[in-house]
Design an enzyme around this catalytic site. Structure first.
Site, short mmCIF file in Angstrom:
data_model
loop_
_atom_site.label_atom_id
_atom_site.label_comp_id
_atom_site.label_asym_id
_atom_site.label_seq_id
_atom_site.Cartn_x
_atom_site.Cartn_y
_atom_site.Cartn_z
N HIS A 1 -29.01 -48.86 4.51
CA HIS A 1 -28.28 -50.13 4.45
C HIS A 1 -26.80 -49.90 4.77
O HIS A 1 -26.20 -50.65 5.57
CB HIS A 1 -28.43 -50.76 3.06
CG HIS A 1 -27.50 -51.91 2.83
ND1 HIS A 1 -27.82 -53.20 3.16
CD2 HIS A 1 -26.25 -51.95 2.31
CE1 HIS A 1 -26.81 -54.00 2.86
NE2 HIS A 1 -25.85 -53.26 2.34
N GLU A 2 -26.20 -48.88 4.15
CA GLU A 2 -24.79 -48.59 4.42
C GLU A 2 -24.58 -48.21 5.88
O GLU A 2 -23.57 -48.57 6.50
CB GLU A 2 -24.29 -47.48 3.51
CG GLU A 2 -24.34 -47.82 2.02
CD GLU A 2 -23.50 -49.02 1.66
OE1 GLU A 2 -22.48 -49.24 2.34
OE2 GLU A 2 -23.84 -49.76 0.72
N HIS B 1 -24.11 -51.13 8.19
CA HIS B 1 -22.75 -51.64 8.36
C HIS B 1 -22.03 -50.89 9.48
O HIS B 1 -21.28 -51.48 10.27
CB HIS B 1 -21.97 -51.49 7.05
CG HIS B 1 -22.42 -52.42 5.97
ND1 HIS B 1 -22.45 -53.79 6.13
CD2 HIS B 1 -22.84 -52.18 4.69
CE1 HIS B 1 -22.87 -54.36 5.02
NE2 HIS B 1 -23.12 -53.41 4.13
N GLU C 1 -24.25 -58.37 5.12
CA GLU C 1 -25.23 -57.73 4.22
C GLU C 1 -26.66 -57.97 4.70
O GLU C 1 -27.49 -57.05 4.67
CB GLU C 1 -25.06 -58.27 2.79
CG GLU C 1 -23.75 -57.89 2.13
CD GLU C 1 -23.56 -56.40 2.04
OE1 GLU C 1 -24.55 -55.67 1.79
OE2 GLU C 1 -22.41 -55.94 2.22
#
Length: 419
Positions: free
Chosen positions: A280-281, A284, A358
């Site tokens: 997930h990070e 970004h 997100e």
């Protein structure tokens, strides 16, 4: 024609509107959470107990109530700083030393920042040693809390003093386009701090050790290789020294990037769940969210400085906010004091943009590590961090940088099903 009366009226109207809006949204949040306190949402009923759900509700309500008090307190302090004559008194105090305008301005701006930090201290103490303690999250010793304050104060003095001096010098010597030069300095300083933070500042407060779990490290390195991400290392931070909350993040810029896991997060998640959180990070990074946020911040700061470039030449701007004589440092300080009031009305736009990012990062993680693993990780983090599963929709839309738990999990399940 800008008059002192108009400036005062606009300021008071904006302050009243912003404070009322914040209090109304907070009241909605408390009421909505309390209404749904006695039933776990169906999507989480098999993994979060009623007791855990109620603990999260009570924790969120306690934090929101403190926020309501803080909103009123900050509004009262702002009135004292401006119309109440607080800034005028501080300016007079420094002018009595007979220093140059630049030195006087540095004294006013740096001392005002320190005073504001001290006046905010009661809320930090209450948050840490009452609310966090009551709900079992606080692990900060009083000695650590005091040491952190002293370090923060020293860093502020060491960094803010020369930066403020440079900004005031540019304002005085760069002509009518000073705000453009100041913007360039500010952006350069911001990028420098992002680059320097992991190596020079963060270690002053926490210990960072290389990830010792060899199997997990290899798994993470394989994920990084698939995503084309390079960093200066994978580190575990002693977050448990201060809090029971878990988290993971990227820090740094360019080749100085680091991946940081809180030790509390590694203690609560399985390896496949850790991989999903990291994916997930990485989302970004791959979707260039950091660059987009930097561009947004740069444009907003440029617009703000351009506005200040006009206001600082208007005597009514000073007189309408409680300062009798115009000066570069008084104009800058007044702008720093009142701009958050008007910034409140931009909050929902920035929150929407953050939630959009997100969702995009979740979609990337679902591709790289699997939506199911990320859902399991998120549910554990919601439970361990006592995050409410039932925020008020309007409050959440205005304030929350992350989508509400039910919407986020539903989005991941659609991705899992190929929707």
């Amino acid at each position: 024609m800008l008059t002192p009366e108009l400036v005062t009226q606009v300021f008071l109207a904006a302050l009243a509107a912003a404070t009322t809006l914040q209090l109304w949204l907070s009241a909605r949040q408390i009421r909505h959470i309390r209404t749904h306190r006695d039933a776990v949402p169906e999507a989480f009923a098999d993994r979060i107990t009623l007791a855990a759900h109620q603990r999260a509700a009570d924790y969120s309500i306690a934090r929101t109530r403190l926020g309501q008090i803080e909103s009123l307190y900050e509004a009262a302090l702002l009135l004292l700083w401006t119309l109440g004559g607080g800034l005028q008194w501080l300016i007079g105090f420094w002018q009595d030393f007979g220093l140059s305008d630049t030195a006087t301005g540095v004294g006013v701006l740096v001392s005002a920042t320190l005073i504001i930090s001290l006046l905010d201290l009661p809320f930090s103490i209450w948050q840490t040693f009452v609310i966090e303690e009551c709900f079992g999250f606080n692990r900060t010793r009083v000695s650590t809390f005091i040491a952190d304050l002293l370090k923060q104060g020293l860093i502020l003095l060491l960094l803010a003093t020369p930066l403020t001096w440079l900004i005031l010098w540019l304002m005085a010597s760069s002509g009518s386009l000073w705000w453009l030069y100041v913007w360039g300095v500010w952006m350069g300083f911001t990028l420098l701090m992002i680059w320097a933070y992991p190596t020079f500042i963060a270690p002053l407060f926490n210990q960072f050790k290389p990830l010792a779990d060899e199997a997990l490290r290899q798994r993470i390195e394989a994920l990084l290789a698939r995503c084309g991400f390079t960093s200066r290392g994978i580190f575990v931070m002693d977050g448990s020294r201060r809090s029971g909350h878990g988290n993971a993040y990227f820090t740094g810029l360019g080749r100085n990037k680091r991946i940081v896991f809180f030790d509390t997060l590694l203690d609560s998640l399985e390896p496949d769940e850790v991989e999903a959180v990291l994916a997930h990070e990485l989302g970004h990074f791959k979707r260039r969210h950091v660059q987009k946020r930097l561009v947004s911040m740069a444009l907003m700061s440029l617009a703000g400085l351009a506005l200040l470039g006009w206001l600082i030449e208007e005597p009514a701007f000073y007189q309408g906010l409680g300062v009798s004589e115009p000066s570069l440092y008084a104009g800058l300080m007044l702008f720093l004091l009142i701009s958050p009031v008007f910034g409140v009305f931009l909050t929902p736009v920035m929150s929407w943009l953050s939630r959009k990012h997100e969702y995009e990062a979740d979609a990337f993680a679902a591709q790289q590590a699997g939506a199911t693993d990320l859902i399991r990780a998120l549910v554990k983090l919601y439970r361990e961090n006592a995050s409410t599963l039932t925020p008020d929709p309007l409050y959440s839309a205005f304030h929350d940088s992350h989508p509400p738990a039910p919407l986020r999990v539903a989005h991941l399940r659609r991705l899992e099903a190929g929707g």
